[in-house]
Motif scaffolding. Structure first.
Motif, PDB file in Angstrom:
ATOM      1  N   LYS A 545       0.965  -1.236   0.118  1.00 49.32           N
ATOM      2  CA  LYS A 545       0.033   0.072  -0.186  1.00 49.32           C
ATOM      3  C   LYS A 545       0.746   1.232   0.042  1.00 49.32           C
ATOM      4  O   LYS A 545       2.027   1.328   0.250  1.00 49.32           O
ATOM      5  CB  LYS A 545      -0.920   0.038   1.311  1.00 49.32           C
ATOM      6  N   THR A 549      -0.115   7.387  -6.593  1.00 53.65           N
ATOM      7  CA  THR A 549      -1.251   7.345  -7.628  1.00 53.65           C
ATOM      8  C   THR A 549      -1.725   8.876  -7.687  1.00 53.65           C
ATOM      9  O   THR A 549      -0.763   9.878  -7.269  1.00 53.65           O
ATOM     10  CB  THR A 549      -2.372   6.766  -7.019  1.00 53.65           C
ATOM     11  N   GLY A 562      -2.160   4.392  -3.466  1.00 48.20           N
ATOM     12  CA  GLY A 562      -2.745   3.351  -4.356  1.00 48.20           C
ATOM     13  C   GLY A 562      -2.166   1.985  -3.543  1.00 48.20           C
ATOM     14  O   GLY A 562      -1.356   1.982  -2.588  1.00 48.20           O
ATOM     15  N   ASP A 595      -4.512  -2.916  -7.259  1.00 49.78           N
ATOM     16  CA  ASP A 595      -5.886  -2.700  -6.651  1.00 49.78           C
ATOM     17  C   ASP A 595      -6.279  -1.119  -6.764  1.00 49.78           C
ATOM     18  O   ASP A 595      -7.656  -0.848  -6.829  1.00 49.78           O
ATOM     19  CB  ASP A 595      -5.794  -3.033  -5.016  1.00 49.78           C
ATOM     20  N   GLN A 596      -5.573  -0.151  -6.781  1.00 48.49           N
ATOM     21  CA  GLN A 596      -5.992   1.260  -6.811  1.00 48.49           C
ATOM     22  C   GLN A 596      -4.386   2.096  -7.593  1.00 48.49           C
ATOM     23  O   GLN A 596      -3.793   2.129  -6.697  1.00 48.49           O
ATOM     24  CB  GLN A 596      -6.369   1.661  -5.511  1.00 48.49           C
ATOM     25  N   ASP A 604      -7.475   5.325 -14.817  1.00 43.30           N
ATOM     26  CA  ASP A 604      -7.589   4.230 -13.974  1.00 43.30           C
ATOM     27  C   ASP A 604      -6.902   2.932 -14.503  1.00 43.30           C
ATOM     28  O   ASP A 604      -7.312   2.493 -15.321  1.00 43.30           O
ATOM     29  CB  ASP A 604      -8.891   4.179 -13.598  1.00 43.30           C
ATOM     30  N   SER A 606      -6.455   0.424 -12.182  1.00 45.77           N
ATOM     31  CA  SER A 606      -6.981  -0.785 -11.159  1.00 45.77           C
ATOM     32  C   SER A 606      -7.401  -1.954 -12.113  1.00 45.77           C
ATOM     33  O   SER A 606      -8.020  -2.050 -13.028  1.00 45.77           O
ATOM     34  CB  SER A 606      -8.143  -0.177 -10.536  1.00 45.77           C
TER      35      SER A 606
END
Length: 716
Positions: A545, A549, A562, A595-596, A604, A606
């Protein structure tokens, strides 16, 4: 933490593995274990009578300081660790460290020529910010993603690769894996090694090594190496040399002191790849070098270390290591290319003239305490790195037709000026405990706290600032011995990576903290067939994590927040099928996703796979040995398979997968001389080694074409 979601076919291997693990077999050993650790012998689970060992095996019976500072045996370590020794890489015809590390399970090299960095992809993470390189357990500072040393294998006895978050042992920047390269040690016996080689593209190499006793208390080891090649592309000539030396003083069995001094000088190839279209190499542009004819790269490193170890008594030992490192590096190149097929034109960009002046001084003090069932290690490491960066700021670009000749001269005549200076002072505190709970159970626990004070002074502009960074790493692992040769393990660990190399932090990422990654891993290790085989299996999930981003409300603003994850399965094995046949192989599957993640412009990503991450990789080698009246012969055939990868996080530029075959034939007329013929890329396959696709560049490093090398190895 989420459950692992591996393919059903891979999950199906687990019951079979457990069934095989339950078979009782005999315990092997290995003669070189006496040289394997540079610290006091470690406490281990109870041992049994040994019979034999798997030649070219995975070192399961050997103690390791690469996976834990407690030095427990690899079989008892609740983590995934690969072991490659000198004999193995010689049999395969490997000498570049990138190739040696790249054949271990799940490791894919990214820098085709190793000119700028030992950069790898593994477990879904890529580059020098996530995959670390160490020598004898010491990691040196990384500036601008540059880790050029050690480039080749001469002077080293083995490589160990600890996979997954390794911050508990090596600090920040090791979430994917860490490769620890172990150098040859001084011996009391007289040793003389010579390597002479020549091959394709006008290549030549010479290695000299010697060691022995100078007195009753002094011994030494010296290794010298030089190489040269014209390269297979225009302007890809390369050369280099190095000298490694160790002097050991051991007046008593309890006290040992060593002084190490190394120097290396490299002039790598000035080739930065070929343009691509949607991730695919353009065949008609192969062989062209779009760099300038007066381009240049120079890399000079100097390293000095002093280390001492004192065994106070049966239960207490103390060690200290003081080191200094200095690097002077220079680049003048055009490094970015993009191709316009409709206009038959190539745009050249990234005109980079850079100079790095890097110095690092550090000290590690460590104590080891043996108290009953506990083997406790506590340490403090402090280091200070100073980095001076100079550059020629030229933001121009040039468009040339594909039939036009490349640029002859560097287009910018401006002076290169100092740009900024940085300094990072880091204190690392760590504790590890290997606790033998019983004959069957071992608990390994550890925690580490890293604290860095960073200071940057801009000599151009107003980007001067200072900040503090901190990261906590920990590991809790449990090993269960099913029998003397088989262990099951599980571990939970946490590590951390910087968002960029710490020494090159700038005003744009001043406010960012270290990213955090947590892993859960389970695995199995086994020696079988009366010591003639070893195999390992590991399944894992890593969640990271705080990657960079974009702000969902403002795509121009970079923020932390992100996330990405990876999960996978790794298998490796070595087996002697008969006195004549031996096979080695490994396979890795990884499912890696963001994931993000929001990139520039608000796109995006993701659910996408990170760039240069292959879902499947595999290596296989078969060796056949025969004896005749004129000596020992060995024929080896190997395959390296890498699945398709994306060159961008948008997953639009796809580089196809590949399988490359290599072969080697050796003749040993007597015990101390070997002649070896090796052929890399037998079929002369065109494939993509690594690729990049961005707004300013779309290019790839093509894999090396067919190459033939002939070497002679002598020992006296």
């Amino acid at each position: 933490m989420n459950h692992l979601t591996l393919p059903a076919a891979l999950i199906g291997l687990v019951p079979a593995a457990l069934a095989l693990a339950a078979e009782p077999v005999a315990q092997p050993t290995q003669a070189s274990a006496t040289r394997a650790a540079s610290v006091a012998p470690a406490a281990q689970l109870p041992t049994v009578q040994v019979i034999d060992t798997a030649e070219g095996g995975q070192g399961l019976s050997l103690p390791t300081v690469s996976g834990s500072r407690t030095g427990i045996a690899t079989l008892d370590l609740p983590a995934s660790l690969d072991h490659v020794n000198e004999q193995t890489w010689q049999e395969r015809g490997d000498s570049r460290m990138a190739d040696i590390i790249g054949r271990t399970v799940g490791m894919t090299p990214l820098s085709a020529t190793s000119y700028s960095s030992l950069s790898f992809s593994t477990r879904g993470f890529t580059g020098t910010n996530s995959v670390g390189i160490a020598e004898d357990g010491v990691r040196l500072g990384v500036a601008s993603s540059t880790t050029p040393y050690p480039a080749n294998s001469w002077g080293y006895e083995r490589v160990e690769v600890l996979r997954g978050p390794a911050s508990i042992v090596y600090g920040s920047g090791t979430v994917g894996a860490t490769a620890n390269v172990v150098r040859k040690q001084p011996t009391r016996e007289t040793v003389r090694d010579v390597l002479v080689g020549a091959g394709s593209h006008g290549s030549a190499k010479l290695g000299l090594g010697m060691g022995g006793a100078l007195s009753d208390t002094l011994s030494y080891r010296v290794d010298a190496y030089g190489h040269y090649t014209n390269g297979e592309h225009d302007m890809s000539r390369a050369s280099g040399s190095k000298l490694m030396s160790t002097l050991r003083w051991q007046p008593t069995a309890a006290l040992r002191m060593e002084l190490l001094a190394d120097i290396s000088d490299e002039k790598p190839t000035r080739y930065f790849g070929t343009p691509t279209v949607n991730g695919a190499i353009v065949p008609e542009l192969l062989g062209r070098n779009f760099n300038t004819s007066d381009s240049d790269i120079r890399i000079k490193d100097k390293r000095v270390r002093a280390r001492a170890q004192y065994q106070v008594n049966d239960w207490l030992s103390v060690s200290n290591e003081l080191y200094h490192f200095k690097a002077d590096r220079y680049w003048r190149n055009i490094e970015a290319y993009s191709y316009n097929p409709s206009k038959q034109q190539v745009t050249l960009g990234d005109y980079l003239e850079l100079a790095h002046d890097l110095e690092q001084t550090g000290n590690r003090l460590e104590t080891t305490l043996q108290a009953g069932a506990h083997k406790l290690v506590a340490g403090w490491e402090v280091s200070r790195a100073r980095f001076n960066f100079a550059r020629n700021d030229y933001a121009g670009s040039t468009i040339i037709g594909v039939s036009e000749s490349s640029l002859s001269y560097w287009p910018n005549t401006s002076d290169m000026l100092p740009n900024y200076r940085t300094q990072a002072t880091t204190h690392d505190f760590y504790v590890e405990d290997a606790w033998t709970l019983s004959d069957k159970w071992l608990l390994l626990a550890g925690i580490r706290r890293d604290l860095t004070d960073f200071d940057r002074k801009d000599l151009v502009g107003s980007g001067t600032f200072d900040k503090s960074l901190g990261g906590t790493a920990w590991r809790l692992g449990l090993t269960h011995k099913l029998n003397a040769q088989t262990s099951l393990y599980g571990q939970v660990s946490q590590g951390h990576d910087p968002v960029t190399n710490i020494l090159t932090l700038n005003l744009a990422n001043r406010d960012f903290k270290l990213t955090t990654a947590r892993q859960i891993e389970i695995g199995l290790k086994q020696q079988f067939a009366q010591g003639q085989g070893e195999w390992t299996a590991a399944a894992y999930r890593i969640e990271k994590k705080d990657i960079i981003t974009r702000d969902p409300n403002n795509a121009l603003l970079s923020v932390q927040g992100g996330k990405q994850h990876s999960q996978g399965l790794e298998l490796s094995a070595v087996m002697r099928l008969s006195p004549s046949w031996r096979v080695e192989g490994n396979y890795a599957f990884v499912d890696a996703k963001y994931d993000q993640l929001i990139e520039a412009g608000g796109a995006d990503r993701s659910g996408n796979r990170p760039s240069n991450v292959a879902r499947n990789t595999a290596n296989l080698w078969a060796h056949y040995t025969m004896h005749s009246s004129i000596g020992r012969w060995q024929a080896s055939l190997g395959a390296r398979a890498v699945g398709s990868r994306f060159a961008d996080n948008a997953n639009t530029a796809l580089s196809g997968g590949y399988t490359v075959w290599d072969a080697a034939l050796s003749w040993r007329p007597q015990a101390r001389s070997t002649y070896r013929l090796s052929v890399r890329n037998l079929t002369d396959k065109l494939y993509t080694y690594s690729a990049v696709s961005s707004a300013r560049a779309a290019q790839a490093y093509p894999g090396e074409g067919r190459r033939v090398d002939l070497t002679a190895e002598f020992a006296f």
